[in-house]
Design a protein around this motif. Sequence first.
Motif, PDB file in Angstrom:
ATOM      1  N   LYS A  79       0.555  -1.406   0.353  1.00 21.47           N
ATOM      2  CA  LYS A  79      -0.187   0.250  -0.029  1.00 21.47           C
ATOM      3  C   LYS A  79       1.115   1.401   0.490  1.00 21.47           C
ATOM      4  O   LYS A  79       1.847   0.967   0.050  1.00 21.47           O
ATOM      5  N   ILE A 139       0.981   5.150   1.194  1.00 26.44           N
ATOM      6  CA  ILE A 139       0.594   6.163   2.664  1.00 26.44           C
ATOM      7  C   ILE A 139       0.583   7.931   2.069  1.00 26.44           C
ATOM      8  O   ILE A 139       1.597   8.091   1.634  1.00 26.44           O
ATOM      9  N   LYS A 188      -3.808  11.587   5.600  1.00 26.87           N
ATOM     10  CA  LYS A 188      -4.470  11.386   6.018  1.00 26.87           C
ATOM     11  C   LYS A 188      -5.967  12.621   5.673  1.00 26.87           C
ATOM     12  O   LYS A 188      -5.148  13.458   6.455  1.00 26.87           O
ATOM     13  N   TYR A 210      -4.673   5.638   3.197  1.00 31.59           N
ATOM     14  CA  TYR A 210      -4.226   4.030   1.766  1.00 31.59           C
ATOM     15  C   TYR A 210      -4.824   4.718   0.649  1.00 31.59           C
ATOM     16  O   TYR A 210      -5.679   3.957   0.831  1.00 31.59           O
ATOM     17  N   HIS A 226      -4.496   1.130  -1.378  1.00 29.60           N
ATOM     18  CA  HIS A 226      -3.942  -0.341  -1.392  1.00 29.60           C
ATOM     19  C   HIS A 226      -3.836  -0.987  -2.303  1.00 29.60           C
ATOM     20  O   HIS A 226      -4.874  -0.805  -3.192  1.00 29.60           O
TER      21      HIS A 226
END
Length: 158
Positions: free
Chosen positions: A1, A3, A6, A13, A15
Amino acid sequence: KLIFAKDSIEDGYLHTYEIFGQNLNADLAVLSACNSGNGKLVSGEGVLSMAHAFTHAGCPSILMTKWEVDEKSTAQIIENFYDNLKAGQHKSEALRNAKLDFLANAPLQLQDPYYWAGLVIIGSDEPLFGGNWVLRYWWVGLLIVGIGYFLYKVRRKA
């Protein structure tokens, strides 16, 4: 994944399985983060990696890494790679010439294959020339900035 930062909507993330579900309209994905070409070997599928996910999502060419690459040498090679693409070279030729330029200018201690050989290209070798190539470079540039931000955040947490 991968990053990312946020926010209130996303968890930060990206993925591999999320990329599989996309329909990408890009001629090249540059995955210069460490080990982007490594993954789990699955019978009948091959290596399920971040690079494989981008291929499955419709990206015909992937520049990926095979191990934990050195940030500075990778950045120099990628910069030369883009210059070579802009000059109309085929992708494999652009990467080869970028590596040769790096080797010609690097100090002896940075000429070990660890510093330059981890970058490989798979898929279509057609040059990124013609059409709306400026827009393509913006998208590739944004992808690199995102990967660079990811690497910054990971190193900052360590």
